[in-house]
Design an enzyme around this catalytic site. Structure first.
Site, PDB file in Angstrom:
ATOM      1  NE  ARG A   1       7.195  -3.377   5.802  1.00 27.85           N
ATOM      2  CZ  ARG A   1       5.862  -2.963   6.031  1.00 27.85           C
ATOM      3  NH1 ARG A   1       4.752  -3.105   4.734  1.00 27.85           N
ATOM      4  NH2 ARG A   1       5.029  -2.923   7.048  1.00 27.85           N
TER       5      ARG A   1
ATOM      6  NE  ARG B   1       1.993  -4.724  10.546  1.00 33.00           N
ATOM      7  CZ  ARG B   1       3.413  -4.747  10.576  1.00 33.00           C
ATOM      8  NH1 ARG B   1       4.815  -5.241  10.551  1.00 33.00           N
ATOM      9  NH2 ARG B   1       3.805  -3.994   8.881  1.00 33.00           N
TER      10      ARG B   1
ATOM     11  NE  ARG C   1       6.017  -0.486   9.970  1.00 34.91           N
ATOM     12  CZ  ARG C   1       5.336  -0.082   9.240  1.00 34.91           C
ATOM     13  NH1 ARG C   1       4.724   0.426   8.066  1.00 34.91           N
ATOM     14  NH2 ARG C   1       4.337  -1.318   9.925  1.00 34.91           N
TER      15      ARG C   1
ATOM     16  CE  LYS D   1      -1.630  -1.236   4.255  1.00 33.80           C
ATOM     17  NZ  LYS D   1      -1.512  -2.218   4.312  1.00 33.80           N
TER      18      LYS D   1
ATOM     19  NE  ARG E   1      -4.561  -1.293  10.134  1.00 31.30           N
ATOM     20  CZ  ARG E   1      -3.005  -0.968   9.835  1.00 31.30           C
ATOM     21  NH1 ARG E   1      -3.337   0.394   8.872  1.00 31.30           N
ATOM     22  NH2 ARG E   1      -1.766  -1.437   9.103  1.00 31.30           N
TER      23      ARG E   1
HETATM   24  P1  ADP Z   1       1.469  -2.061   8.097  1.00 32.22           P
HETATM   25  O1  ADP Z   1       0.167  -1.404   6.914  1.00 32.22           O
HETATM   26  O2  ADP Z   1       1.913  -2.386   7.348  1.00 32.22           O
HETATM   27  O3  ADP Z   1       0.886  -3.546   9.051  1.00 32.22           O
HETATM   28  P2  ADP Z   1       1.089   1.005   8.299  1.00 32.22           P
HETATM   29  O4  ADP Z   1       2.501   1.675   8.520  1.00 32.22           O
HETATM   30  O5  ADP Z   1      -0.155   1.088   8.152  1.00 32.22           O
HETATM   31  O6  ADP Z   1       2.081  -1.049   8.303  1.00 32.22           O
HETATM   32  O7  ADP Z   1       0.783   0.421  10.744  1.00 32.22           O
HETATM   33  C1  ADP Z   1       1.788   0.499  11.500  1.00 32.22           C
HETATM   34  C2  ADP Z   1       1.474   0.323  12.887  1.00 32.22           C
HETATM   35  O8  ADP Z   1      -0.153   1.360  13.330  1.00 32.22           O
HETATM   36  C3  ADP Z   1      -0.545  -0.731  12.689  1.00 32.22           C
HETATM   37  O9  ADP Z   1      -0.294  -2.328  13.087  1.00 32.22           O
HETATM   38  C4  ADP Z   1      -1.315  -0.417  14.078  1.00 32.22           C
HETATM   39  O10 ADP Z   1      -1.191  -0.809  15.379  1.00 32.22           O
HETATM   40  C5  ADP Z   1      -1.116   1.483  13.273  1.00 32.22           C
HETATM   41  N1  ADP Z   1      -2.240   1.274  12.600  1.00 32.22           N
HETATM   42  C6  ADP Z   1      -1.923   2.023  11.441  1.00 32.22           C
HETATM   43  N2  ADP Z   1      -3.300   2.293  11.040  1.00 32.22           N
HETATM   44  C7  ADP Z   1      -4.191   2.657  12.102  1.00 32.22           C
HETATM   45  C8  ADP Z   1      -5.485   2.948  11.670  1.00 32.22           C
HETATM   46  N3  ADP Z   1      -6.206   2.874  11.262  1.00 32.22           N
HETATM   47  N4  ADP Z   1      -6.585   1.931  12.877  1.00 32.22           N
HETATM   48  C9  ADP Z   1      -5.280   1.585  14.136  1.00 32.22           C
HETATM   49  N5  ADP Z   1      -4.162   1.121  13.861  1.00 32.22           N
HETATM   50  C10 ADP Z   1      -3.974   1.263  13.286  1.00 32.22           C
END
Ligand code: ADP
Length: 227
Positions: free
Chosen positions: A136, A181, A170, A22, A97
């Site tokens: 990554r 996740r 990360r 994404k 999400r």
């Molecule tokens: P990825 O999609 O690779 O897991 P992100 O950078 O989008 O990575 O998200 C990292 C973390 O941030 C998630 O595992 C979650 O804990 C939190 N997070 C991100 N966006 C949301 C969201 N919309 N709602 C709840 N938690 C979120």
């Protein structure tokens, strides 16, 4: 803001499990279409680094691979959406999400007369996600994404885009956290595919191929849904 259909800024959502690409694809679309990438993951990591109240509450949940509370995420997204650059149109990467977040987004967009052009689901095999995520890393200078096996910079350790040699990995990109996740994705986020299908906004793309092939397919979808 008025709601003239012809001048409405685009609102695109990228759906898909962690590792689906994404962020990578959002950056390509940002450049190609002059849109703004809004990553709630990036916004939350910035809040954690800045030590804000929201950041303090989010830190442990993120490290464990769970979802941060809807309230925190919706507030962060609302504030960011209100910034002037978002008038160019946005690509939401990692938001919504949960169904609660999707409904909150509908309300927020309704307030400014905006609408979702498309929610694009990046379809991938779960099994491949662990490998993708484990290898990554990102340029600390400009945010360009790289991968140990799939996308190395031309000159090792130096960003192709900005020349920085500051690469970061990360904390939550490890095998155990990835499993949580993925679980959170299937339990709480995957139902949004049906949510957007029901609204006639769903598009899907096979996201297991080459980055450039997927970008090409996405660009076609974006052109279709914004013209
Ligand atoms: P990825 O999609 O690779 O897991 P992100 O950078 O989008 O990575 O998200 C990292 C973390 O941030 C998630 O595992 C979650 O804990 C939190 N997070 C991100 N966006 C949301 C969201 N919309 N709602 C709840 N938690 C979120």
């Amino acid at each position: 803001m008025t709601s003239d259909v012809m001048t409405r800024p685009a609102v695109l959502i990228l759906l898909g499990p962690p590792g689906a690409g994404k962020g990578t694809q959002a950056r390509v679309l940002e450049e190609k279409f002059g849109l703004v990438q809004l990553s709630t993951g990036d916004l939350l990591r910035a809040a954690v680094a800045a030590g804000t109240e929201a950041g303090k509450a989010a830190k442990a949940v993120m490290a464990a691979g769970g979802l941060v509370s809807d309230e925190i995420v919706i507030n962060i997204l609302r504030d960011r959406l209100a910034e002037p650059d978002c008038a160019k149109g946005v690509i939401l990467d990692g938001f919504p999400r949960t169904t609660v977040q999707a409904e909150a987004l509908d309300v927020l967009l309704g307030e400014t007369g905006q609408k979702i052009n498309a929610a694009i689901s990046l379809e991938v095999d779960d099994a491949a996600m662990v490998t993708r995520i484990s290898g990554r890393y990102t340029c600390g200078g400009c945010g360009e994404g790289y991968h140990d096996s799939f996308k190395q910079p031309v000159s090792a350790g130096t960003c192709d885009k900005c020349g920085s040699s500051e690469m970061t990995r990360r904390e939550d990109d490890n095998a155990e956290t990835v499993a949580s996740r993925l679980e959170a994705y299937h339990a709480q986020t995957a139902p949004l595919i049906a949510y957007y299908n029901g609204k006639g906004a769903l598009q899907t793309i096979d996201a297991m191929g080459e980055i450039e092939t997927i970008s090409g397919g996405l660009a076609k979808i974006v052109t279709d849904v914004t013209s």
